[in-house]
Write a protein that holds these residues in place. Structure first.
Motif, PDB file in Angstrom:
ATOM      1  N   GLU A  46       0.823  -1.208   0.000  1.00 36.61           N
ATOM      2  CA  GLU A  46       0.000   0.000   0.000  1.00 36.61           C
ATOM      3  C   GLU A  46       0.861   1.263   0.000  1.00 36.61           C
ATOM      4  O   GLU A  46       0.551   2.240  -0.675  1.00 36.61           O
ATOM      5  N   ARG A  47       1.935   1.239   0.757  1.00 34.45           N
ATOM      6  CA  ARG A  47       2.826   2.409   0.821  1.00 34.45           C
ATOM      7  C   ARG A  47       3.552   2.622  -0.501  1.00 34.45           C
ATOM      8  O   ARG A  47       3.677   3.749  -0.974  1.00 34.45           O
TER       9      ARG A  47
ATOM     10  N   VAL B  82       2.671   1.596  -3.551  1.00 31.64           N
ATOM     11  CA  VAL B  82       1.725   2.015  -4.584  1.00 31.64           C
ATOM     12  C   VAL B  82       1.317   3.474  -4.380  1.00 31.64           C
ATOM     13  O   VAL B  82       1.264   4.256  -5.333  1.00 31.64           O
ATOM     14  N   ASP B  83       1.063   3.853  -3.137  1.00 33.83           N
ATOM     15  CA  ASP B  83       0.716   5.248  -2.848  1.00 33.83           C
ATOM     16  C   ASP B  83       1.845   6.182  -3.276  1.00 33.83           C
ATOM     17  O   ASP B  83       1.596   7.233  -3.881  1.00 33.83           O
TER      18      ASP B  83
ATOM     19  N   LEU C 175      -5.233  -1.190 -10.301  1.00 25.57           N
ATOM     20  CA  LEU C 175      -4.867  -1.456  -8.910  1.00 25.57           C
ATOM     21  C   LEU C 175      -5.874  -2.419  -8.299  1.00 25.57           C
ATOM     22  O   LEU C 175      -7.071  -2.119  -8.246  1.00 25.57           O
TER      23      LEU C 175
ATOM     24  N   LEU D 135      -6.487  -4.045  -4.868  1.00 26.14           N
ATOM     25  CA  LEU D 135      -6.102  -4.072  -3.452  1.00 26.14           C
ATOM     26  C   LEU D 135      -6.358  -5.427  -2.798  1.00 26.14           C
ATOM     27  O   LEU D 135      -5.678  -5.776  -1.835  1.00 26.14           O
TER      28      LEU D 135
ATOM     29  N   LYS E 275      -3.441  -7.403  -4.038  1.00 28.05           N
ATOM     30  CA  LYS E 275      -2.230  -6.615  -3.789  1.00 28.05           C
ATOM     31  C   LYS E 275      -1.292  -6.636  -5.001  1.00 28.05           C
ATOM     32  O   LYS E 275      -0.127  -7.026  -4.908  1.00 28.05           O
TER      33      LYS E 275
ATOM     34  N   GLU F 196       2.657  -7.603  -3.801  1.00 27.93           N
ATOM     35  CA  GLU F 196       3.131  -8.000  -2.488  1.00 27.93           C
ATOM     36  C   GLU F 196       4.062  -9.192  -2.632  1.00 27.93           C
ATOM     37  O   GLU F 196       3.781 -10.126  -3.379  1.00 27.93           O
TER      38      GLU F 196
ATOM     39  N   THR G  98       7.443  -5.291  -1.180  1.00 26.87           N
ATOM     40  CA  THR G  98       6.753  -5.183  -2.459  1.00 26.87           C
ATOM     41  C   THR G  98       7.731  -5.454  -3.591  1.00 26.87           C
ATOM     42  O   THR G  98       8.781  -4.813  -3.665  1.00 26.87           O
TER      43      THR G  98
END
Length: 176
Positions: free
Chosen positions: A16-17, A19-20, A86, A88, A91, A116, A124
């Protein structure tokens, strides 16, 4: 001639980090040639949850002056299109990018995947494969190909370095 570049990178940060950061890293003083990115389309599939985005990046023209002697190459702005999917739940984020400028002379495309890591859920995996094909500048094709190969290779390495730096600045040292 087709020039290809491949890179694999393990980011020691959660999916998540990473990709953000990818979606929000530009503009940044760490990469002055990317002046901005605009999302032109975004939609979510309500069944799968997959978020689709189409973004356009505005970049500086980094062609050397010798190549910019051709009037058609002497532009200030170079436009790149990025489409991403994306997921989620799984992942993963799949990305296709291409250059929208000079398409009559060359094709530049990248396919990237963030996912992931099966080895560590706090990490990642990143994979990118890019290609450049120069076809429309006659006897200058080889000169453009040599420049593209050097620029593409350095650009991929710089992009990974920018991501690492921004991740570390925002979240501290990587997870072990």
């Amino acid at each position: 001639m087709v020039i290809t570049i491949e890179i694999r990178k393990m980011y020691r940060y959660p999916f998540e980090r990473v990709v953000d950061m990818h979606l929000n890293k530009y503009p940044t003083p760490l990469e002055q040639d990317v002046r901005g990115i605009k999302t032109v389309e975004e939609k979510r599939d309500h069944v799968s949850g997959i978020v689709y985005r189409k973004r356009i990046a505005v970049c500086n023209n980094v062609l050397p002056s010798i190549l910019r002697k051709l009037t058609v190459m002497d532009v200030d702005d170079v436009f790149l299109e990025e489409e991403s999917w994306l997921d989620l739940k799984q992942k993963t984020m799949n990305i296709k990018s291409r250059c929208l400028t000079w398409t009559q002379f060359a094709t530049l495309q990248e396919v990237s995947v963030f996912k992931e890591s099966p080895a560590n859920p706090n990490w990642t995996e990143f994979f990118q494969k890019g290609s450049v094909t120069v076809t429309g500048v006659g006897r200058l094709n080889r000169l453009f190909e040599l420049f593209a190969q050097s620029f593409f290779s350095k650009g991929v390495q710089k992009s990974v370095q920018v991501m690492e730096t921004i991740l570390e600045q925002k979240f501290g040292h990587p997870c072990s």
